[in-house]
Structures are given as structure tokens and as C-alpha cells.
Enzyme design. Structure first.
Site, PDB file in Angstrom:
ATOM      1  N   ASN A 144      31.398  15.310   0.306  1.00  0.00           N
ATOM      2  CA  ASN A 144      32.266  16.287   0.942  1.00  0.00           C
ATOM      3  C   ASN A 144      31.421  17.144   1.862  1.00  0.00           C
ATOM      4  O   ASN A 144      30.204  17.143   1.764  1.00  0.00           O
ATOM      5  CB  ASN A 144      32.907  17.198  -0.106  1.00  0.00           C
ATOM      6  N   CYS A 145      32.073  17.905   2.713  1.00  0.00           N
ATOM      7  CA  CYS A 145      31.356  18.895   3.508  1.00  0.00           C
ATOM      8  C   CYS A 145      30.941  20.043   2.602  1.00  0.00           C
ATOM      9  O   CYS A 145      31.411  20.164   1.481  1.00  0.00           O
ATOM     10  CB  CYS A 145      32.257  19.435   4.619  1.00  0.00           C
ATOM     11  N   GLY A 146      30.081  20.888   3.094  1.00  0.00           N
ATOM     12  CA  GLY A 146      29.692  22.086   2.369  1.00  0.00           C
ATOM     13  C   GLY A 146      29.774  23.285   3.296  1.00  0.00           C
ATOM     14  O   GLY A 146      29.435  23.193   4.475  1.00  0.00           O
ATOM     15  N   ARG A 153      26.159  17.041  -0.002  1.00  0.00           N
ATOM     16  CA  ARG A 153      27.588  16.991   0.312  1.00  0.00           C
ATOM     17  C   ARG A 153      27.854  16.465   1.718  1.00  0.00           C
ATOM     18  O   ARG A 153      29.001  16.243   2.079  1.00  0.00           O
ATOM     19  CB  ARG A 153      28.206  18.374   0.152  1.00  0.00           C
ATOM     20  N   THR A 202      27.684  21.959   6.512  1.00  0.00           N
ATOM     21  CA  THR A 202      27.070  20.647   6.579  1.00  0.00           C
ATOM     22  C   THR A 202      28.195  19.626   6.509  1.00  0.00           C
ATOM     23  O   THR A 202      29.116  19.770   5.705  1.00  0.00           O
ATOM     24  CB  THR A 202      25.996  20.435   5.484  1.00  0.00           C
TER      25      THR A 202
END
Length: 186
Positions: free
Chosen positions: A7-9, A35, A81
Site C-alpha cells: 500500500n502507499c504510506g 508500503r 511513498t
């Protein structure tokens, strides 16, 4: 063996003591590196305006101490990120933080938003580059105007029109750092 999910962070940092918040945001991005590592970005408030730096690539290759200190000074910052689920062919378009349409804030978003009854907002993106974060930023901007700048009311109104799972950090043009998630807390 359990399947790995990426996943994104999103990050946010605020300091009273003069510490450069972008350095903290960068360190937090590194902690969230698992992530996503397609790209990274940081927006910081320097006391007068928001400064932004984002690129496709690894966070360690995008940022260094000199860039964080000289190009992203200030006591508040948000970071992101990226792990892409859409727009892999145009990753730079989807990098966060994103600027709101009027520039009143920058937003970093993780999750998926399924907007209901937001067709009028989708029309604001005739370039065909409408995706959930851009629509979210347009919705927040509209509600912020309608509430006279009341962020608590803006977030409450906006969440009523959205479905999905999301976490966001937001940096306002006057240096406020706001973190929020969808009401159910997924």
C-alpha cells in the site's frame, strides 16, 4: 504462507522547536518504505508558502540532507511513498502530495475512495486525469469554501459523500497539519 500486500504510506510531522519537519517526514517515509517504493514526495511549509518535491524512484535516491534542509525547510511537512494500483504508465501524475485545485492545501492519500454523486467534480478534470485523490481534493476545496474555512466541518461534510477506505495527511497554505481517515477506521 500469507500473501504480502503493498500500500502507499502517508506521513506528517510538526515541530515547535525549529527542527526541519521535512527531515522527520523523510525518516517516516523510509519507515514506510515497505508500503511502496515507486516514488515519494514531501511538501513542507516554510513559514510563507508550501514547497514540494516529488519524483518517481526510491526515496533514498530522491531526497538527501541538503535538499531537505535547503529546498524543504519549515516546521510542518507531509510525505508520501507510492505503491501504484492505477496509472502505472504515468506514475509521475499520481505522485503525492497533490496540490488542491486552488492551491490552498496539499494532500497525501492512501487507500481507495469510491465517490458517490460526484459527477460534477469529475467534470472539473477535462484532461481525463480524474482519480480518487484529485476528486477528494476538489471535494475538500469546495466544502472548505462552503464552511468558511472550518476544517472540522469540511472533513465531516466530505466524509458523508465518500465511500471507501482511506487515510490522509493534509498541509494547509498557512502551515496547519491535518490527519484524517474515513469514519469507519478501516
Amino acid at each position: 504462507m500469507a500473501e504480502a500486500f503493498e500500500n502507499c504510506g502517508v506521513t506528517g510531522a510538526f515541530f515547535y522547536n525549529g527542527y526541519t519537519a521535512s527531515k522527520a517526514a523523510f525518516n517516516l517515509v523510509l519507515q514506510l518504505y515497505h508500503r511502496g517504493h515507486e516514488g515519494a514526495g514531501i511538501a513542507s511549509y516554510d513559514g510563507d508558502s508550501i514547497r514540494l518535491h516529488k519524483r518517481v524512484g526510491r526515496a533514498r535516491d530522491i531526497f538527501n540532507d541538503e535538499l531537505l534542509t535547503e529546498q524543504l525547510p519549515g516546521n510542518s511537512a507531509i510525505g508520501h511513498t507510492r505503491y501504484g494500483t492505477v496509472g502505472l504508465d504515468r506514475a509521475e501524475l499520481f505522485l503525492h502530495p497533490l496540490r488542491s485545485p486552488d492551491g490552498s492545501f496539499y494532500i497525501a492519500h492512501n487507500g481507495t475512495i469510491a465517490p458517490y454523486e460526484l459527477e460534477e467534480l469529475l467534470r472539473e478534470f477535462p484532461d481525463g486525469n480524474a482519480f480518487d485523490t484529485r476528486v477528494l481534493a476538489a471535494l475538500l476545496q469546495r466544502n472548505l469554501f462552503e464552511t468558511g474555512g472550518d476544517w472540522a466541518e469540511t472533513l465531516s461534510r466530505s466524509s458523508e459523500r465518500l465511500d471507501g477506505s482511506y487515510t490522509c495527511t493534509l498541509l494547509t497554505r498557512d502551515g496547519k497539519l491535518i490527519a484524517f481517515r474515513e469514519p469507519r477506521g478501516f
